[in-house]
Design a protein around this motif. Structure first.
Motif, PDB file in Angstrom:
ATOM      1  N   GLU A   7       0.763  -1.159  -0.105  1.00 43.69           N
ATOM      2  CA  GLU A   7      -0.004   0.043  -0.101  1.00 43.69           C
ATOM      3  C   GLU A   7       0.755   1.269  -0.031  1.00 43.69           C
ATOM      4  O   GLU A   7       0.668   2.185  -0.646  1.00 43.69           O
ATOM      5  CB  GLU A   7      -0.784   0.065   1.310  1.00 43.69           C
ATOM      6  CG  GLU A   7      -2.094  -1.044   1.344  1.00 43.69           C
ATOM      7  CD  GLU A   7      -1.453  -2.281   1.990  1.00 43.69           C
ATOM      8  OE1 GLU A   7      -0.296  -2.475   1.980  1.00 43.69           O
ATOM      9  OE2 GLU A   7      -2.559  -3.066   2.448  1.00 43.69           O
ATOM     10  N   GLN A   8       1.960   1.499   0.825  1.00 47.75           N
ATOM     11  CA  GLN A   8       2.598   2.645   1.067  1.00 47.75           C
ATOM     12  C   GLN A   8       3.449   2.915  -0.326  1.00 47.75           C
ATOM     13  O   GLN A   8       3.676   3.949  -0.766  1.00 47.75           O
ATOM     14  CB  GLN A   8       3.508   2.345   2.292  1.00 47.75           C
ATOM     15  CG  GLN A   8       4.399   3.622   2.461  1.00 47.75           C
ATOM     16  CD  GLN A   8       5.149   3.513   3.784  1.00 47.75           C
ATOM     17  OE1 GLN A   8       5.221   2.323   4.342  1.00 47.75           O
ATOM     18  NE2 GLN A   8       5.870   4.647   3.932  1.00 47.75           N
ATOM     19  N   ALA A   9       3.899   1.746  -0.863  1.00 51.87           N
ATOM     20  CA  ALA A   9       4.772   1.964  -2.052  1.00 51.87           C
ATOM     21  C   ALA A   9       3.906   2.380  -3.198  1.00 51.87           C
ATOM     22  O   ALA A   9       4.337   3.409  -4.147  1.00 51.87           O
ATOM     23  CB  ALA A   9       5.345   0.501  -2.516  1.00 51.87           C
ATOM     24  N   GLU A  10       2.648   1.612  -3.341  1.00 52.46           N
ATOM     25  CA  GLU A  10       1.729   2.203  -4.165  1.00 52.46           C
ATOM     26  C   GLU A  10       1.308   3.637  -4.147  1.00 52.46           C
ATOM     27  O   GLU A  10       1.314   4.462  -5.112  1.00 52.46           O
ATOM     28  CB  GLU A  10       0.491   1.392  -4.421  1.00 52.46           C
ATOM     29  CG  GLU A  10       0.831  -0.271  -4.832  1.00 52.46           C
ATOM     30  CD  GLU A  10       1.221   0.110  -6.274  1.00 52.46           C
ATOM     31  OE1 GLU A  10       0.906   0.859  -7.139  1.00 52.46           O
ATOM     32  OE2 GLU A  10       2.158  -0.948  -6.760  1.00 52.46           O
ATOM     33  N   GLU A  11       1.149   4.129  -2.820  1.00 52.66           N
ATOM     34  CA  GLU A  11       0.801   5.654  -2.829  1.00 52.66           C
ATOM     35  C   GLU A  11       1.939   6.477  -3.035  1.00 52.66           C
ATOM     36  O   GLU A  11       1.608   7.451  -3.489  1.00 52.66           O
ATOM     37  CB  GLU A  11       0.773   5.896  -0.905  1.00 52.66           C
ATOM     38  CG  GLU A  11      -0.937   5.006  -0.529  1.00 52.66           C
ATOM     39  CD  GLU A  11      -0.908   5.101   0.898  1.00 52.66           C
ATOM     40  OE1 GLU A  11      -0.131   6.122   1.517  1.00 52.66           O
ATOM     41  OE2 GLU A  11      -1.935   4.868   1.365  1.00 52.66           O
ATOM     42  N   ILE A  12       3.161   5.998  -2.700  1.00 55.78           N
ATOM     43  CA  ILE A  12       4.276   6.817  -3.266  1.00 55.78           C
ATOM     44  C   ILE A  12       4.311   6.887  -4.638  1.00 55.78           C
ATOM     45  O   ILE A  12       4.508   7.929  -5.193  1.00 55.78           O
ATOM     46  CB  ILE A  12       5.643   6.283  -2.553  1.00 55.78           C
ATOM     47  CG1 ILE A  12       5.479   6.389  -1.043  1.00 55.78           C
ATOM     48  CG2 ILE A  12       6.890   6.922  -3.225  1.00 55.78           C
ATOM     49  CD1 ILE A  12       6.795   5.543  -0.541  1.00 55.78           C
ATOM     50  N   ARG A  13       3.997   5.889  -5.446  1.00 55.22           N
ATOM     51  CA  ARG A  13       4.051   5.835  -6.873  1.00 55.22           C
ATOM     52  C   ARG A  13       2.998   6.900  -7.278  1.00 55.22           C
ATOM     53  O   ARG A  13       3.187   7.504  -8.425  1.00 55.22           O
ATOM     54  CB  ARG A  13       3.907   4.364  -7.393  1.00 55.22           C
ATOM     55  CG  ARG A  13       3.982   4.414  -8.914  1.00 55.22           C
ATOM     56  CD  ARG A  13       4.291   2.975  -9.532  1.00 55.22           C
ATOM     57  NE  ARG A  13       3.012   1.997  -9.263  1.00 55.22           N
ATOM     58  CZ  ARG A  13       2.447   1.588 -10.307  1.00 55.22           C
ATOM     59  NH1 ARG A  13       2.833   2.225 -11.386  1.00 55.22           N
ATOM     60  NH2 ARG A  13       1.273   0.940  -9.886  1.00 55.22           N
ATOM     61  N   PHE A  14       1.775   6.815  -6.806  1.00 54.98           N
ATOM     62  CA  PHE A  14       0.949   7.701  -7.311  1.00 54.98           C
ATOM     63  C   PHE A  14       0.672   8.958  -6.977  1.00 54.98           C
ATOM     64  O   PHE A  14       0.556  10.036  -7.805  1.00 54.98           O
ATOM     65  CB  PHE A  14      -0.684   6.774  -6.487  1.00 54.98           C
ATOM     66  CG  PHE A  14      -1.800   7.722  -7.136  1.00 54.98           C
ATOM     67  CD1 PHE A  14      -2.306   7.478  -8.308  1.00 54.98           C
ATOM     68  CD2 PHE A  14      -2.401   8.812  -6.357  1.00 54.98           C
ATOM     69  CE1 PHE A  14      -3.357   8.000  -8.747  1.00 54.98           C
ATOM     70  CE2 PHE A  14      -3.469   9.447  -6.831  1.00 54.98           C
ATOM     71  CZ  PHE A  14      -4.117   8.978  -8.198  1.00 54.98           C
ATOM     72  N   ASP A  15       1.507   9.478  -5.932  1.00 54.72           N
ATOM     73  CA  ASP A  15       1.707  10.773  -5.590  1.00 54.72           C
ATOM     74  C   ASP A  15       2.714  11.211  -6.424  1.00 54.72           C
ATOM     75  O   ASP A  15       2.702  12.460  -6.838  1.00 54.72           O
ATOM     76  CB  ASP A  15       2.629  10.651  -4.178  1.00 54.72           C
ATOM     77  CG  ASP A  15       1.312  10.611  -3.120  1.00 54.72           C
ATOM     78  OD1 ASP A  15       0.126  10.842  -3.315  1.00 54.72           O
ATOM     79  OD2 ASP A  15       1.823  10.278  -1.907  1.00 54.72           O
ATOM     80  N   HIS A  16       3.870  10.362  -6.843  1.00 56.26           N
ATOM     81  CA  HIS A  16       4.884  10.909  -7.806  1.00 56.26           C
ATOM     82  C   HIS A  16       4.285  11.175  -9.220  1.00 56.26           C
ATOM     83  O   HIS A  16       4.336  12.307  -9.813  1.00 56.26           O
ATOM     84  CB  HIS A  16       5.747   9.817  -7.915  1.00 56.26           C
ATOM     85  CG  HIS A  16       6.960  10.191  -9.009  1.00 56.26           C
ATOM     86  ND1 HIS A  16       7.822  11.130  -9.174  1.00 56.26           N
ATOM     87  CD2 HIS A  16       6.965   9.698 -10.194  1.00 56.26           C
ATOM     88  CE1 HIS A  16       8.493  11.199  -9.903  1.00 56.26           C
ATOM     89  NE2 HIS A  16       8.072  10.141 -10.885  1.00 56.26           N
ATOM     90  N   ARG A  17       3.302  10.259  -9.682  1.00 47.02           N
ATOM     91  CA  ARG A  17       2.664  10.499 -10.760  1.00 47.02           C
ATOM     92  C   ARG A  17       1.675  11.800 -10.975  1.00 47.02           C
ATOM     93  O   ARG A  17       1.733  12.585 -11.644  1.00 47.02           O
ATOM     94  CB  ARG A  17       1.766   9.411 -11.180  1.00 47.02           C
ATOM     95  CG  ARG A  17       2.547   8.081 -11.529  1.00 47.02           C
ATOM     96  CD  ARG A  17       3.140   8.306 -12.865  1.00 47.02           C
ATOM     97  NE  ARG A  17       4.019   6.987 -13.296  1.00 47.02           N
ATOM     98  CZ  ARG A  17       3.623   5.728 -13.668  1.00 47.02           C
ATOM     99  NH1 ARG A  17       2.212   5.751 -13.775  1.00 47.02           N
ATOM    100  NH2 ARG A  17       4.576   4.865 -13.857  1.00 47.02           N
TER     101      ARG A  17
END
Length: 206
Positions: free
Chosen positions: A166-176
């Protein structure tokens, strides 16, 4: 003196004119909104039909998020352009034609002097539009990446939670989303700064 009976016809004329103007304005807004909705609906239908006809190679090359972005945001932007851009441009051209006609009727020499900066401002506007177009395209492509990330996470939510990502996907989405925001702001800043001169010239003419 001026009695109430002499003023009454003018008051009635003002009220009737205001009512007619409001009715015409209301009809125009309804017609524009209806046209925008009809156009966007037709565009979505045509795009959906086109997606069905495309080859498997196209679907392998194009992400689902990009297709979703084009069928939602891009279509909506096109409808807004028709509702506001096309009709707004027509209103401005009609107003400009009327202003030019009045100026020429009053004094053609004054009209020539007053309107002399317009061609330069129009050329500058076209040049800025050509320069800013790639910036808007980059922002639309980035929005497609944001939509792709969102679609993948919604479709694979169980897998993400199963592997505690979850945290890794949140970071990826925040970056996008951060990249998308930056590209949009860059395009807006470029447009606003470069259009200051033409807007000033058009403001003087109007």
């Amino acid at each position: 003196g001026v009695g109430p009976l002499k003023i009454a016809p003018f008051v009635v004329l003002i009220v009737v004119s205001s009512l007619v103007h409001n009715l015409l304005q209301f009809s125009m807004q309804v017609s524009r909104a209806e046209l925008g909705v009809r156009v966007s609906n037709q565009l979505r239908r045509r795009m959906y039909a086109a997606v069905q006809r495309h080859s498997l190679t196209f679907h392998k090359r194009t992400t689902t998020g990009d297709l979703i972005a084009r069928s939602t945001a891009d279509v909506q932007h096109m409808a807004e352009f028709i509702r506001f851009g096309v009709f707004g441009t027509a209103d401005m051209l009609i107003f400009l034609a009327g202003a030019i006609g009045i100026l020429i009727a009053l004094d053609w020499r004054f009209a020539a002097i007053a309107l002399s900066p317009v061609p330069f401002a129009a050329l500058l506007t076209l040049r800025v539009g050509m320069k800013v177009r790639p910036l808007w395209k980059q922002s639309r492509d980035t929005y497609g990446q944001v939509t792709t990330t969102l679609q993948e996470n919604i479709a694979g939510a169980r897998v993400v939670r199963a592997f505690a990502q979850e945290q890794a996907e949140e970071i990826r989405f925040d970056h996008r989303t951060g990249t998308f925001l930056q590209k949009v702001l860059t395009a807006i800043e470029y447009w606003v700064v470069r259009m200051a001169g033409p807007n000033f010239v058009f403001g003087l003419v109007m």
